[in-house]
Design a protein around this motif. Structure first.
Motif, PDB file in Angstrom:
ATOM      1  N   GLU A  86      12.598  -8.861  18.994  1.00  0.00           N
ATOM      2  CA  GLU A  86      11.418  -8.356  19.704  1.00  0.00           C
ATOM      3  C   GLU A  86      10.187  -8.841  18.948  1.00  0.00           C
ATOM      4  O   GLU A  86       9.842  -8.299  17.889  1.00  0.00           O
ATOM      5  N   GLU A  87       9.559  -9.841  19.538  1.00  0.00           N
ATOM      6  CA  GLU A  87       8.425 -10.503  18.869  1.00  0.00           C
ATOM      7  C   GLU A  87       7.286  -9.547  18.569  1.00  0.00           C
ATOM      8  O   GLU A  87       6.551  -9.709  17.599  1.00  0.00           O
ATOM      9  N   LYS A  88       7.135  -8.526  19.428  1.00  0.00           N
ATOM     10  CA  LYS A  88       5.989  -7.615  19.251  1.00  0.00           C
ATOM     11  C   LYS A  88       6.270  -6.491  18.255  1.00  0.00           C
ATOM     12  O   LYS A  88       5.430  -5.612  18.056  1.00  0.00           O
ATOM     13  N   ALA A  89       7.450  -6.490  17.656  1.00  0.00           N
ATOM     14  CA  ALA A  89       7.765  -5.419  16.695  1.00  0.00           C
ATOM     15  C   ALA A  89       6.975  -5.653  15.407  1.00  0.00           C
ATOM     16  O   ALA A  89       7.392  -6.413  14.534  1.00  0.00           O
ATOM     17  N   GLY A  90       5.835  -5.027  15.312  1.00  0.00           N
ATOM     18  CA  GLY A  90       4.991  -5.194  14.122  1.00  0.00           C
ATOM     19  C   GLY A  90       5.041  -3.941  13.269  1.00  0.00           C
ATOM     20  O   GLY A  90       5.817  -3.017  13.529  1.00  0.00           O
ATOM     21  N   CYS A  91       4.231  -3.912  12.224  1.00  0.00           N
ATOM     22  CA  CYS A  91       4.111  -2.715  11.401  1.00  0.00           C
ATOM     23  C   CYS A  91       2.625  -2.401  11.315  1.00  0.00           C
ATOM     24  O   CYS A  91       1.866  -3.191  10.738  1.00  0.00           O
ATOM     25  N   PRO A  92       2.191  -1.270  11.888  1.00  0.00           N
ATOM     26  CA  PRO A  92       0.761  -0.944  11.863  1.00  0.00           C
ATOM     27  C   PRO A  92       0.180  -0.933  10.447  1.00  0.00           C
ATOM     28  O   PRO A  92      -0.962  -1.336  10.251  1.00  0.00           O
ATOM     29  N   MET A  93       0.972  -0.513   9.471  1.00  0.00           N
ATOM     30  CA  MET A  93       0.446  -0.503   8.095  1.00  0.00           C
ATOM     31  C   MET A  93       0.145  -1.925   7.615  1.00  0.00           C
ATOM     32  O   MET A  93      -0.880  -2.159   6.972  1.00  0.00           O
ATOM     33  N   ALA A  94       1.024  -2.873   7.943  1.00  0.00           N
ATOM     34  CA  ALA A  94       0.807  -4.259   7.505  1.00  0.00           C
ATOM     35  C   ALA A  94      -0.493  -4.807   8.099  1.00  0.00           C
ATOM     36  O   ALA A  94      -1.140  -5.667   7.504  1.00  0.00           O
ATOM     37  N   ASP A  95      -0.861  -4.282   9.278  1.00  0.00           N
ATOM     38  CA  ASP A  95      -2.096  -4.757   9.936  1.00  0.00           C
ATOM     39  C   ASP A  95      -3.347  -4.081   9.380  1.00  0.00           C
ATOM     40  O   ASP A  95      -4.451  -4.351   9.848  1.00  0.00           O
ATOM     41  N   MET A  96      -3.188  -3.187   8.419  1.00  0.00           N
ATOM     42  CA  MET A  96      -4.357  -2.468   7.873  1.00  0.00           C
ATOM     43  C   MET A  96      -5.049  -3.228   6.748  1.00  0.00           C
ATOM     44  O   MET A  96      -5.982  -2.718   6.132  1.00  0.00           O
ATOM     45  N   ILE A  97      -4.551  -4.418   6.444  1.00  0.00           N
ATOM     46  CA  ILE A  97      -5.247  -5.255   5.453  1.00  0.00           C
ATOM     47  C   ILE A  97      -5.117  -6.724   5.871  1.00  0.00           C
ATOM     48  O   ILE A  97      -4.044  -7.153   6.301  1.00  0.00           O
ATOM     49  N   LEU A 151      -4.305  -3.238  -8.579  1.00  0.00           N
ATOM     50  CA  LEU A 151      -4.796  -3.049  -7.208  1.00  0.00           C
ATOM     51  C   LEU A 151      -3.564  -3.008  -6.323  1.00  0.00           C
ATOM     52  O   LEU A 151      -2.826  -3.992  -6.229  1.00  0.00           O
ATOM     53  N   PHE A 152      -3.312  -1.838  -5.735  1.00  0.00           N
ATOM     54  CA  PHE A 152      -2.074  -1.637  -4.968  1.00  0.00           C
ATOM     55  C   PHE A 152      -2.407  -1.632  -3.478  1.00  0.00           C
ATOM     56  O   PHE A 152      -3.176  -0.793  -3.018  1.00  0.00           O
ATOM     57  N   VAL A 153      -1.789  -2.564  -2.726  1.00  0.00           N
ATOM     58  CA  VAL A 153      -2.068  -2.658  -1.285  1.00  0.00           C
ATOM     59  C   VAL A 153      -0.758  -2.705  -0.493  1.00  0.00           C
ATOM     60  O   VAL A 153       0.248  -3.146  -1.038  1.00  0.00           O
ATOM     61  N   PRO A 154      -0.729  -2.346   0.818  1.00  0.00           N
ATOM     62  CA  PRO A 154      -1.769  -1.591   1.498  1.00  0.00           C
ATOM     63  C   PRO A 154      -1.481  -0.093   1.591  1.00  0.00           C
ATOM     64  O   PRO A 154      -2.304   0.629   2.141  1.00  0.00           O
ATOM     65  N   ASP A 155      -0.352   0.402   1.054  1.00  0.00           N
ATOM     66  CA  ASP A 155       0.015   1.806   1.315  1.00  0.00           C
ATOM     67  C   ASP A 155      -0.539   2.756   0.233  1.00  0.00           C
ATOM     68  O   ASP A 155      -0.050   2.779  -0.892  1.00  0.00           O
ATOM     69  N   ILE A 171      -5.798   1.210  -8.383  1.00  0.00           N
ATOM     70  CA  ILE A 171      -6.831   1.239  -7.342  1.00  0.00           C
ATOM     71  C   ILE A 171      -6.061   1.120  -6.022  1.00  0.00           C
ATOM     72  O   ILE A 171      -5.246   0.212  -5.856  1.00  0.00           O
ATOM     73  N   TYR A 172      -6.297   2.065  -5.107  1.00  0.00           N
ATOM     74  CA  TYR A 172      -5.504   2.099  -3.870  1.00  0.00           C
ATOM     75  C   TYR A 172      -6.246   1.461  -2.706  1.00  0.00           C
ATOM     76  O   TYR A 172      -7.463   1.600  -2.588  1.00  0.00           O
ATOM     77  N   TRP A 173      -5.488   0.846  -1.838  1.00  0.00           N
ATOM     78  CA  TRP A 173      -5.983   0.477  -0.514  1.00  0.00           C
ATOM     79  C   TRP A 173      -5.731   1.681   0.383  1.00  0.00           C
ATOM     80  O   TRP A 173      -4.838   2.486   0.101  1.00  0.00           O
ATOM     81  N   GLU A 174      -6.523   1.811   1.491  1.00  0.00           N
ATOM     82  CA  GLU A 174      -6.418   3.046   2.281  1.00  0.00           C
ATOM     83  C   GLU A 174      -5.430   2.955   3.446  1.00  0.00           C
ATOM     84  O   GLU A 174      -5.581   3.649   4.441  1.00  0.00           O
TER      85      GLU A 174
END
Ligand code: 13P
Ligand code: SF4
Length: 308
Positions: A86-97, A151-155, A171-174
């Motif tokens: 399923e090509e559209k199976a993404g991860c919303p968290m991965a898209d936050m950065i 620097l810890f990203v993105p979670d 240092i966190y990413w949000e």
């Protein structure tokens, strides 16, 4: 229901034949639908699946998971055909950065070591020093020099938990996982009131308030191992409900209760047996990574895989 089970059995047979013809391996994350897990050669958490993707002799990798997982497989095994049914199976968290946002943050903290959760794009990995998964994040951070600014990203939630476990300056990413971040302290209190004997096991993508109430904090594979080995008979789970399938198989006689009925990741559920079959027939949708990004991103994944 019976009809659907028969359909699954027919599809599973067809997938098995196609898999042999294509010299393919099927990797499935523990959050996948039960019938998809049942056709997989390997089922596991993000770490176990990336190790399998790096090692396999198969020519084709069918990744039943979300985009960043298939992308990591394409980074690690560039000579293989990597399919995401399923090509559209993404991860919303991965898209936050984005890589651009990360570059800007790195300018603010020029000496920081960038630790990147694998739930991120190849471009973000290419800008990072080392990757981690929920299973090895603590070890990865502990492997860095003690005085390093991280620097810890993105979670933010995994970053917070790793900070607590290691005492390191982080240092966190949000960013956050839409599924795990929804779980509240009240959900845990309610579940504990209903099942007072049960141990509470949660994923580190949950919020700090929830993590603080847990008896154990684990990646998905870690949770299964713990439940299997524990003398306890009842568990309340703070992770995606797909995990129940393997828990049921590996821990007969034990009881598992979801901490909330909201713990469903729609992206993980969008892969079906029909799509797996179609992917093997058509050798599509393929996941590829541009070579100039791949050569940078592989460093951070290799460094992660080298941490024991
Ligand atoms: P793990 O596979 O590391 O347990 O992570 C869970 C997750 O949310 C993957 O998307
Ligand atoms: Fe992303 Fe959360 Fe779904 Fe995992 S469970 S794929 S982190 S949204």
């Amino acid at each position: 229901m019976q009809d659907r089970q028969q359909e699954f059995a027919i599809l599973a047979e067809e997938i098995k034949k196609l898999k042999e013809q294509r010299n393919a391996v099927i990797l499935a994350h523990l959050y996948q639908r039960p019938e998809v897990q049942d056709v997989a050669d390997f089922i596991g958490d993000s770490l176990a699946l990336s190790q399998q993707a790096a090692q396999t002799d198969a020519e084709v990798i069918v990744f039943c998971g979300v985009h960043f997982m298939a992308e990591s497989a394409a980074i690690l095994s560039p000579d293989k055909t990597v399919l995401l049914p399923e090509e559209k199976a993404g991860c919303p968290m991965a898209d936050m950065i984005t890589a651009e946002e990360l570059r800007a943050k790195k300018k603010e903290h020029p000496n920081a070591v960038v630790v990147c959760y694998v739930n991120s794009s190849a471009e973000v990995k290419a800008e990072s020093d080392v990757c981690c998964t929920s299973a090895n994040a603590v070890k990865v951070v502990q492997s860095l020099p003690e005085d390093a600014e991280i620097l810890f990203v993105p979670d933010q939630n995994l970053g917070h938990w790793v900070g607590l476990q290691t005492g390191r300056r982080i240092i966190y990413w949000e960013g956050y996982c839409n599924t795990h971040h929804r779980l509240q302290g009240d959900d845990i209190r309610r579940a504990k009131a209903e099942h007072p004997e049960a141990l509470v096991l949660v994923h580190p993508e949950c919020q700090p308030e929830v993590v603080a109430m847990a008896d154990g904090v684990f990646s998905t594979s870690g949770m299964i191992k713990y439940a299997k080995e524990s003398p306890a008979r009842e568990f309340i789970l703070g992770t995606e409900m797909g995990i129940l399938h393997q828990l049921g198989k590996e821990c007969p006689g034990k009881e598992f209760y979801m901490a909330s009925n909201k713990l469903i990741c729609p992206n993980m559920k969008s892969t079906t047996l029909e799509k797996v079959k179609w992917a093997l027939e058509e050798l599509e949708p393929r996941i590829t990574v541009p070579e100039e990004i791949r050569v940078k991103a592989i460093d951070s994944l290799d460094k992660m895989l080298a941490v024991k």
